[in-house]
Design an enzyme around this catalytic site. Structure first.
Site, PDB file in Angstrom:
ATOM      1  N   ARG A 209      49.058  40.435  46.702  1.00 13.23           N
ATOM      2  CA  ARG A 209      49.630  41.906  46.723  1.00 13.23           C
ATOM      3  C   ARG A 209      49.774  42.432  48.076  1.00 13.23           C
ATOM      4  O   ARG A 209      50.540  43.165  48.170  1.00 13.23           O
ATOM      5  CB  ARG A 209      48.545  42.818  45.792  1.00 13.23           C
ATOM      6  CG  ARG A 209      48.567  42.684  44.246  1.00 13.23           C
ATOM      7  CD  ARG A 209      47.568  43.210  43.723  1.00 13.23           C
ATOM      8  NE  ARG A 209      46.123  42.857  44.184  1.00 13.23           N
ATOM      9  CZ  ARG A 209      44.915  43.289  44.148  1.00 13.23           C
ATOM     10  NH1 ARG A 209      44.905  44.235  43.275  1.00 13.23           N
ATOM     11  NH2 ARG A 209      43.896  42.752  44.640  1.00 13.23           N
TER      12      ARG A 209
ATOM     13  N   LYS B 104      30.645  39.977  39.113  1.00 13.55           N
ATOM     14  CA  LYS B 104      31.159  41.544  38.838  1.00 13.55           C
ATOM     15  C   LYS B 104      30.603  41.851  37.584  1.00 13.55           C
ATOM     16  O   LYS B 104      30.560  41.046  36.283  1.00 13.55           O
ATOM     17  CB  LYS B 104      32.487  41.100  38.622  1.00 13.55           C
ATOM     18  CG  LYS B 104      33.661  41.252  39.898  1.00 13.55           C
ATOM     19  CD  LYS B 104      34.956  41.358  39.683  1.00 13.55           C
ATOM     20  CE  LYS B 104      35.709  41.639  40.924  1.00 13.55           C
ATOM     21  NZ  LYS B 104      37.319  41.594  40.426  1.00 13.55           N
TER      22      LYS B 104
ATOM     23  N   HIS C 260      49.239  42.312  36.491  1.00 12.52           N
ATOM     24  CA  HIS C 260      49.139  40.867  35.950  1.00 12.52           C
ATOM     25  C   HIS C 260      50.219  40.360  35.027  1.00 12.52           C
ATOM     26  O   HIS C 260      50.390  39.279  35.006  1.00 12.52           O
ATOM     27  CB  HIS C 260      47.751  40.900  35.193  1.00 12.52           C
ATOM     28  CG  HIS C 260      46.406  41.260  35.990  1.00 12.52           C
ATOM     29  ND1 HIS C 260      45.593  42.253  35.371  1.00 12.52           N
ATOM     30  CD2 HIS C 260      46.131  40.760  36.936  1.00 12.52           C
ATOM     31  CE1 HIS C 260      44.557  42.392  36.368  1.00 12.52           C
ATOM     32  NE2 HIS C 260      44.937  41.472  37.198  1.00 12.52           N
TER      33      HIS C 260
ATOM     34  N   SER D  12      42.344  46.743  38.633  1.00 16.21           N
ATOM     35  CA  SER D  12      41.787  47.174  37.471  1.00 16.21           C
ATOM     36  C   SER D  12      40.677  48.193  37.869  1.00 16.21           C
ATOM     37  O   SER D  12      40.640  49.052  36.902  1.00 16.21           O
ATOM     38  CB  SER D  12      41.015  45.900  36.840  1.00 16.21           C
ATOM     39  OG  SER D  12      42.005  45.113  36.404  1.00 16.21           O
TER      40      SER D  12
HETATM   41  N1  COA Z   1      48.290  43.253  39.675  1.00 12.52           N
HETATM   42  C1  COA Z   1      47.271  44.005  39.531  1.00 12.52           C
HETATM   43  N2  COA Z   1      46.158  43.882  40.005  1.00 12.52           N
HETATM   44  C2  COA Z   1      45.614  42.829  40.552  1.00 12.52           C
HETATM   45  C3  COA Z   1      46.725  41.858  40.293  1.00 12.52           C
HETATM   46  C4  COA Z   1      48.084  41.863  40.160  1.00 12.52           C
HETATM   47  N3  COA Z   1      49.229  41.013  39.999  1.00 12.52           N
HETATM   48  N4  COA Z   1      46.030  40.575  40.898  1.00 12.52           N
HETATM   49  C5  COA Z   1      45.044  40.795  41.181  1.00 12.52           C
HETATM   50  N5  COA Z   1      44.591  42.078  40.812  1.00 12.52           N
HETATM   51  C6  COA Z   1      43.432  42.699  41.111  1.00 12.52           C
HETATM   52  C7  COA Z   1      42.370  42.762  39.919  1.00 12.52           C
HETATM   53  O1  COA Z   1      42.897  43.960  38.987  1.00 12.52           O
HETATM   54  C8  COA Z   1      41.314  42.837  40.505  1.00 12.52           C
HETATM   55  O2  COA Z   1      40.742  44.450  40.593  1.00 12.52           O
HETATM   56  P1  COA Z   1      39.524  44.908  40.699  1.00 12.52           P
HETATM   57  O3  COA Z   1      38.633  43.842  41.939  1.00 12.52           O
HETATM   58  O4  COA Z   1      39.627  46.243  41.394  1.00 12.52           O
HETATM   59  O5  COA Z   1      38.926  44.646  39.394  1.00 12.52           O
HETATM   60  C9  COA Z   1      41.302  42.569  42.113  1.00 12.52           C
HETATM   61  O6  COA Z   1      42.698  42.416  42.122  1.00 12.52           O
HETATM   62  C10 COA Z   1      40.731  40.955  42.043  1.00 12.52           C
HETATM   63  O7  COA Z   1      41.455  40.016  40.917  1.00 12.52           O
HETATM   64  P2  COA Z   1      41.198  39.057  40.116  1.00 12.52           P
HETATM   65  O8  COA Z   1      42.583  38.239  40.048  1.00 12.52           O
HETATM   66  O9  COA Z   1      40.592  39.481  38.923  1.00 12.52           O
HETATM   67  O10 COA Z   1      40.170  38.106  40.998  1.00 12.52           O
HETATM   68  P3  COA Z   1      38.811  38.016  40.985  1.00 12.52           P
HETATM   69  O11 COA Z   1      38.663  38.070  42.579  1.00 12.52           O
HETATM   70  O12 COA Z   1      38.235  39.036  40.130  1.00 12.52           O
HETATM   71  O13 COA Z   1      38.731  36.698  40.392  1.00 12.52           O
HETATM   72  C11 COA Z   1      38.571  34.148  40.354  1.00 12.52           C
HETATM   73  C12 COA Z   1      38.817  35.333  41.179  1.00 12.52           C
HETATM   74  C13 COA Z   1      37.797  34.615  39.038  1.00 12.52           C
HETATM   75  C14 COA Z   1      39.823  33.760  40.130  1.00 12.52           C
HETATM   76  C15 COA Z   1      37.454  33.173  41.132  1.00 12.52           C
HETATM   77  O14 COA Z   1      36.424  34.073  41.506  1.00 12.52           O
HETATM   78  C16 COA Z   1      37.057  32.173  40.517  1.00 12.52           C
HETATM   79  O15 COA Z   1      37.734  31.007  40.288  1.00 12.52           O
HETATM   80  N6  COA Z   1      35.923  32.080  39.821  1.00 12.52           N
HETATM   81  C17 COA Z   1      35.399  30.794  39.242  1.00 12.52           C
HETATM   82  C18 COA Z   1      34.351  30.133  40.326  1.00 12.52           C
HETATM   83  C19 COA Z   1      35.225  29.211  41.183  1.00 12.52           C
HETATM   84  O16 COA Z   1      35.552  28.220  40.920  1.00 12.52           O
HETATM   85  N7  COA Z   1      35.088  30.067  42.442  1.00 12.52           N
HETATM   86  C20 COA Z   1      36.018  29.208  43.646  1.00 12.52           C
HETATM   87  C21 COA Z   1      35.519  28.173  44.277  1.00 12.52           C
HETATM   88  S1  COA Z   1      33.728  28.444  44.798  1.00 12.52           S
END
Ligand code: COA
Length: 163
Positions: free
Chosen positions: A90, A41, A17, A128
């Site tokens: 990724r 989550k 990140h 993560s």
């Molecule tokens: N390096 C390392 N790990 C990374 C990374 C990077 N550059 N980018 C993503 N990851 C990993 C994260 O650590 C996470 O790992 P985990 O699932 O093992 O914990 C995984 O990839 C997913 O990453 P994250 O970037 O945290 O995204 P998410 O899928 O958890 O979050 C949101 C997505 C929060 C951005 C999205 O759900 C959101 O916008 N929610 C708000 C509601 C909304 O508007 N929804 C969309 C329209 S309906």
């Protein structure tokens, strides 16, 4: 000045990140790192703890701001007067989910542009949940997270900081 939002769960923030944040800070006027308060989550760290860790790790980058948001990310985009949603891509496995999310966000707010950055090769397999698992099993995570996050994880997992 272009303001970009970098949303995620960040449970906890990793060097992958940080790599994205560092590079984005050179491309955009301001980068808002947004901890999404995610009901889908269950997290190890509270929102407050995640914000603290991100703030500590990004203190040296002047154009980074850190906040949390509950609800739709496009609402946060409007509230912050931002134009860009930033995500890391990724591997091919990320693509389908990201594609859906980018299109949905565009539908919700036509002004919203999602921009993807490829993380450095050495972080393409990082997540993560892997870091949490590795730390829980006593593995060395020093290559994957900043020292402050490593110390917090150790404290949390040893039970001295209530989960
Ligand atoms: N390096 C390392 N790990 C990374 C990374 C990077 N550059 N980018 C993503 N990851 C990993 C994260 O650590 C996470 O790992 P985990 O699932 O093992 O914990 C995984 O990839 C997913 O990453 P994250 O970037 O945290 O995204 P998410 O899928 O958890 O979050 C949101 C997505 C929060 C951005 C999205 O759900 C959101 O916008 N929610 C708000 C509601 C909304 O508007 N929804 C969309 C329209 S309906």
């Amino acid at each position: 000045m272009t303001r970009a939002l970098y949303p995620g769960t960040f449970d906890p923030i990793t060097n992958g990140h940080l790599d994205i944040i560092q590079r984005a800070s050179q491309l955009f006027g301001v980068v808002d790192v947004v901890v999404a308060v995610n009901t889908r989550k269950t997290s190890l760290f509270s929102v407050e703890e995640r914000l603290e860790m991100i703030r500590e790790c990004t203190r040296h980058i002047p154009n980074v701001e850190v906040l949390s948001h509950a609800g739709l990310m496009v609402d946060c985009l409007r509230k912050r007067n931002a134009q860009v949603l930033l995500r890391g891509l990724r591997a091919v496995s990320d693509f389908e989910y990201e594609f859906q999310m980018a299109l949905m966000n565009k539908k919700l707010d036509p002004v919203c542009e999602t921009v993807y950055l490829m993380p450095s090769e050495k972080y393409t397999y990082l997540a993560s949940s892997l870091v949490r698992e590795l730390a829980g099993l006593g593995g060395d995570i020093s290559e994957f997270v900043p020292a402050v996050v490593e110390a917090r994880l150790r404290r949390k997992l040893s039970g001295s900081e209530g989960v």
